[in-house]
Write an enzyme that holds these catalytic residues in place. Structure first.
Site, short mmCIF file in Angstrom:
data_model
loop_
_atom_site.label_atom_id
_atom_site.label_comp_id
_atom_site.label_asym_id
_atom_site.label_seq_id
_atom_site.Cartn_x
_atom_site.Cartn_y
_atom_site.Cartn_z
N HIS A 47 34.46 -13.41 -35.22
CA HIS A 47 34.82 -11.99 -35.30
C HIS A 47 33.79 -11.14 -36.05
CE1 HIS A 47 38.75 -13.82 -34.34
NE2 HIS A 47 39.03 -12.66 -33.79
N HIS A 54 35.67 -15.07 -27.12
CA HIS A 54 36.53 -16.23 -27.34
C HIS A 54 37.89 -16.02 -26.68
CE1 HIS A 54 37.26 -13.44 -30.72
NE2 HIS A 54 38.51 -13.85 -30.65
N CYS A 89 50.21 -12.06 -31.09
CA CYS A 89 48.91 -12.32 -30.52
C CYS A 89 48.18 -13.34 -31.39
CB CYS A 89 48.08 -11.05 -30.36
SG CYS A 89 47.86 -10.11 -31.87
N HIS A 91 45.16 -16.94 -31.13
CA HIS A 91 44.12 -17.73 -30.46
C HIS A 91 44.62 -19.16 -30.25
CE1 HIS A 91 42.20 -14.71 -33.12
NE2 HIS A 91 41.48 -14.46 -32.05
N GLU A 109 55.57 -16.99 -36.06
CA GLU A 109 55.56 -15.66 -36.66
C GLU A 109 56.94 -15.02 -36.70
OE1 GLU A 109 52.67 -12.93 -35.22
OE2 GLU A 109 50.97 -14.29 -35.56
N TYR A 125 37.91 -7.68 -23.33
CA TYR A 125 37.60 -6.43 -24.02
C TYR A 125 36.70 -6.68 -25.23
CZ TYR A 125 41.66 -8.07 -26.68
OH TYR A 125 42.55 -8.84 -27.39
N GLU A 136 36.62 -7.64 -32.06
CA GLU A 136 37.41 -8.45 -31.13
C GLU A 136 36.68 -8.51 -29.79
OE1 GLU A 136 39.71 -10.34 -31.72
OE2 GLU A 136 41.07 -9.57 -33.26
N GLU A 138 37.18 -10.58 -26.80
CA GLU A 138 38.19 -11.53 -26.39
C GLU A 138 38.39 -11.58 -24.88
OE1 GLU A 138 40.98 -12.05 -30.29
OE2 GLU A 138 41.70 -10.66 -28.75
N TRP A 181 43.31 -3.18 -30.15
CA TRP A 181 43.46 -3.77 -28.82
C TRP A 181 44.80 -3.46 -28.15
CZ3 TRP A 181 43.41 -6.44 -33.46
CH2 TRP A 181 44.63 -7.02 -33.85
#
Length: 203
Positions: A47, A54, A89, A91, A109, A125, A136, A138, A181
């Site tokens: 990042h 990624h 959101c 990874h 979460e 993006y 970001e 991604e 995002w």
């Protein structure tokens, strides 16, 4: 607009929050423009400007009234703290299917398991975060689904949650900051969201 503070309850259905050896750095999958894995990188390094492309995922969960579940990211997060964003959101771990990662992280979460979760496309993006200087870059796998259980957010991850209609979302966007995002992933997921919620919901 109902807003619920995070209450510190642990997730009911969460898988382990990290691979074995959780003290090890968190690794992400680096991908090419087609989404093919080409290597790995440590999370923070991926990042740092200008960012390294990624794999990521974004989840949009709705209640039976067609309201979108938003989360406000906890103030202690190193990236985009205190801003509103989509339901969940994150990874995937290297080698972890994005669908599995999305379901796992939603449980970790929010302390709930979706009653339905399905693919909603992908989007690529490049969004710098002005506050942190992080970027970001991604290739994001999108998922949309339904939730009926009461969320029990992890306060280390989430400061607040809210179920919102499209009109309430617009009002909230006027009042406070959202993740860089958010609109990109929401717009990309809209066809699947409309199929899921019905056109009457207004998404």
């Amino acid at each position: 607009m109902p807003i619920t503070p995070a209450n510190g309850a642990s997730a009911e259905t969460a898988a382990p929050s990290a691979p074995s050896g959780s003290a090890d750095p968190i690794m992400l999958e680096l991908v090419d423009e087609d989404g093919t894995t080409i290597g790995t990188a440590e999370k923070l390094s991926a990042h740092l400007a200008p960012g390294r492309l990624h794999r990521a995922f974004s989840v949009f969960l709705f209640d039976d009234r067609g309201r979108l579940l938003l989360q406000r990211r906890a103030l202690g997060k190193y990236h985009s703290p205190g801003v509103w964003s989509n339901t969940c959101c994150g990874h995937p771990y290297p080698g972890e299917p994005p669908f599995v990662a999305a379901a796992r992280r939603t449980g970790e979460e929010l302390g709930v398991a979706p009653v339905l979760l399905r693919e909603a496309g992908t989007v690529r993006y490049n969004h710098p975060d002005p506050a942190s200087g992080l970027v970001e870059q991604e290739y994001n796998h999108l998922f949309a689904g339904l939730v009926r259980a009461t969320p029990r957010p992890d306060p280390e991850e989430i400061g607040e949650i809210a179920f919102v209609t499209p009109d309430e979302l617009e009002k909230l966007r006027d009042e406070g900051p959202f993740s860089a995002w958010f609109m990109t992933v929401l717009d990309a997921a809209r066809p699947a969201v409309r199929e899921l919620t019905g056109t009457a919901a207004g998404w």
